[in-house]
Enzyme design. Sequence first.
Site, mmCIF file in Angstrom:
data_model
loop_
_atom_site.group_PDB
_atom_site.id
_atom_site.type_symbol
_atom_site.label_atom_id
_atom_site.label_comp_id
_atom_site.label_asym_id
_atom_site.label_seq_id
_atom_site.Cartn_x
_atom_site.Cartn_y
_atom_site.Cartn_z
ATOM 1 N N SER A 140 0.859 -1.191 0.000
ATOM 2 C CA SER A 140 0.000 0.000 0.000
ATOM 3 C C SER A 140 0.888 1.232 0.000
ATOM 4 C CB SER A 140 -0.852 -0.001 1.278
ATOM 5 O OG SER A 140 -1.470 1.258 1.463
ATOM 6 N N TYR A 152 -2.670 -1.382 10.334
ATOM 7 C CA TYR A 152 -2.567 -1.468 8.877
ATOM 8 C C TYR A 152 -1.249 -0.873 8.388
ATOM 9 C CZ TYR A 152 -4.003 -1.133 3.958
ATOM 10 O OH TYR A 152 -4.081 -1.264 2.593
HETATM 11 P P1 NAP Z 1 -11.160 -6.195 -0.518
HETATM 12 O O1 NAP Z 1 -12.032 -5.971 -1.701
HETATM 13 O O2 NAP Z 1 -11.722 -6.054 0.846
HETATM 14 O O3 NAP Z 1 -10.480 -7.629 -0.677
HETATM 15 C C1 NAP Z 1 -9.703 -8.212 0.335
HETATM 16 C C2 NAP Z 1 -9.651 -9.694 0.081
HETATM 17 O O4 NAP Z 1 -8.883 -10.343 1.110
HETATM 18 C C3 NAP Z 1 -11.029 -10.336 0.115
HETATM 19 O O5 NAP Z 1 -11.115 -11.318 -0.889
HETATM 20 C C4 NAP Z 1 -11.073 -10.978 1.497
HETATM 21 O O6 NAP Z 1 -11.971 -12.052 1.593
HETATM 22 C C5 NAP Z 1 -9.644 -11.438 1.600
HETATM 23 N N1 NAP Z 1 -9.259 -11.775 2.966
HETATM 24 C C6 NAP Z 1 -9.409 -11.033 4.087
HETATM 25 N N2 NAP Z 1 -8.920 -11.695 5.141
HETATM 26 C C7 NAP Z 1 -8.480 -12.894 4.685
HETATM 27 C C8 NAP Z 1 -7.870 -14.012 5.295
HETATM 28 N N3 NAP Z 1 -7.630 -14.052 6.616
HETATM 29 N N4 NAP Z 1 -7.553 -15.082 4.521
HETATM 30 C C9 NAP Z 1 -7.792 -15.065 3.181
HETATM 31 N N5 NAP Z 1 -8.364 -14.026 2.555
HETATM 32 C C10 NAP Z 1 -8.708 -12.958 3.303
HETATM 33 O O7 NAP Z 1 -9.918 -5.211 -0.559
HETATM 34 P P2 NAP Z 1 -8.940 -4.748 -1.756
HETATM 35 O O8 NAP Z 1 -9.046 -3.293 -1.835
HETATM 36 O O9 NAP Z 1 -9.121 -5.562 -2.961
HETATM 37 O O10 NAP Z 1 -7.549 -5.069 -1.059
HETATM 38 C C11 NAP Z 1 -6.642 -6.042 -1.551
HETATM 39 C C12 NAP Z 1 -5.243 -5.695 -1.061
HETATM 40 O O11 NAP Z 1 -4.884 -4.412 -1.574
HETATM 41 C C13 NAP Z 1 -5.128 -5.605 0.458
HETATM 42 O O12 NAP Z 1 -3.914 -6.181 0.889
HETATM 43 C C14 NAP Z 1 -5.134 -4.104 0.717
HETATM 44 O O13 NAP Z 1 -4.434 -3.757 1.885
HETATM 45 C C15 NAP Z 1 -4.398 -3.599 -0.526
HETATM 46 N N6 NAP Z 1 -4.674 -2.196 -0.803
HETATM 47 C C16 NAP Z 1 -5.905 -1.763 -1.191
HETATM 48 C C17 NAP Z 1 -6.110 -0.410 -1.432
HETATM 49 C C18 NAP Z 1 -7.421 0.147 -1.863
HETATM 50 O O14 NAP Z 1 -7.572 1.392 -1.898
HETATM 51 N N7 NAP Z 1 -8.406 -0.669 -2.194
HETATM 52 C C19 NAP Z 1 -5.042 0.498 -1.293
HETATM 53 C C20 NAP Z 1 -3.816 0.023 -0.889
HETATM 54 C C21 NAP Z 1 -3.623 -1.326 -0.665
HETATM 55 P P3 NAP Z 1 -13.493 -11.759 2.124
HETATM 56 O O15 NAP Z 1 -14.077 -10.837 1.118
HETATM 57 O O16 NAP Z 1 -14.099 -13.112 2.141
HETATM 58 O O17 NAP Z 1 -13.335 -11.143 3.479
#
Ligand code: NAP
Length: 272
Positions: free
Chosen positions: A154, A167
């Site tokens: 991130s 985080y």
């Molecule tokens: P998201 O839509 O909430 O997706 C997160 C995914 O991780 C979901 O599939 C969730 O499953 C899964 N997950 C959560 N806990 C888990 C566990 N213990 N074991 C296995 N799977 C698990 O979020 P996203 O935005 O796509 O985020 C993906 C990555 O990008 C994360 O690492 C986040 O920190 C990073 N990121 C995102 C942003 C942003 O603005 N979106 C910015 C910077 C970094 P469930 O849906 O079943 O809970």
Amino acid sequence: MEGLQGKNVLVTGGSSGIGQAIAVRFGQEGANVAINYIGRMEDARKTEEMIHAVHNCADHIRDMGGKVTLIQADVSKEEDVVRMVRSTIDELGGLDILINNAGIQVSKPSHELDMASFDRVLNVNMRGAFMCAREAIKHFLATNRQGVIINVSSVHQIIPKPKYVGYSASKGAMQNMTRTLALEYAGHGIRVNAVGPGATVTPINRAWIDDPMKSEMVTSHIPLGRAGTAEEMAAAVAFLCSNEACYITGQTLFVDGGLTLYGDFRTAWSSE
Ligand code: NAP
């Protein structure tokens, strides 16, 4: 992209947002994909359907028989991680690329944060990513393959995030984990990199995506003037896994519309 066809890829958290887009992108590239999910199998199935839809539009991938498999596992549990990597290897016939994407966040003033919440974030984002990397590396070494690991970090790897101390600490740790593993295994041809998304339109950001005023506030901080898409993050991940990036290791590629350029310094206010 060169070097992804026929590769076996495991994407953690592939049932939503950035992980879903990464899984679909690898499907598009002709890779075999293991989609990890924790609880929502129907969403992981949606990812699988999206990959099949892509295959149906691309004869050359369908003819190659691009495989897709779903694997339930909580990446914060060691026994689940060991089973997940083993199932990926058994079902796809090996593992070439690991995408550590699963991540969560908890918002609370730091002085009120309970340790269970703090530990949960660290256990999923950092400890979980390490355990997946460890199991993947064991397999890379045992099969003498030049595997690739991408950690989805991130911008908060380097930008502080008040009220999200777990985080930002987890993503900061991810940077040094990426660099350490990259150095430790470079001699085996194993590459370890990170992608650092900025504000991206995914379910994790529902709080501001669905609110026009909050969305406006978020985008006002982004030099390119908009949030990113999950597909833009997936493109950077695909590049770092491809042959085009074969001389890159230990790096974080920020995909953030310029967020890490500190937009508040657009004008030289600090010197005037
Ligand atoms: P998201 O839509 O909430 O997706 C997160 C995914 O991780 C979901 O599939 C969730 O499953 C899964 N997950 C959560 N806990 C888990 C566990 N213990 N074991 C296995 N799977 C698990 O979020 P996203 O935005 O796509 O985020 C993906 C990555 O990008 C994360 O690492 C986040 O920190 C990073 N990121 C995102 C942003 C942003 O603005 N979106 C910015 C910077 C970094 P469930 O849906 O079943 O809970």
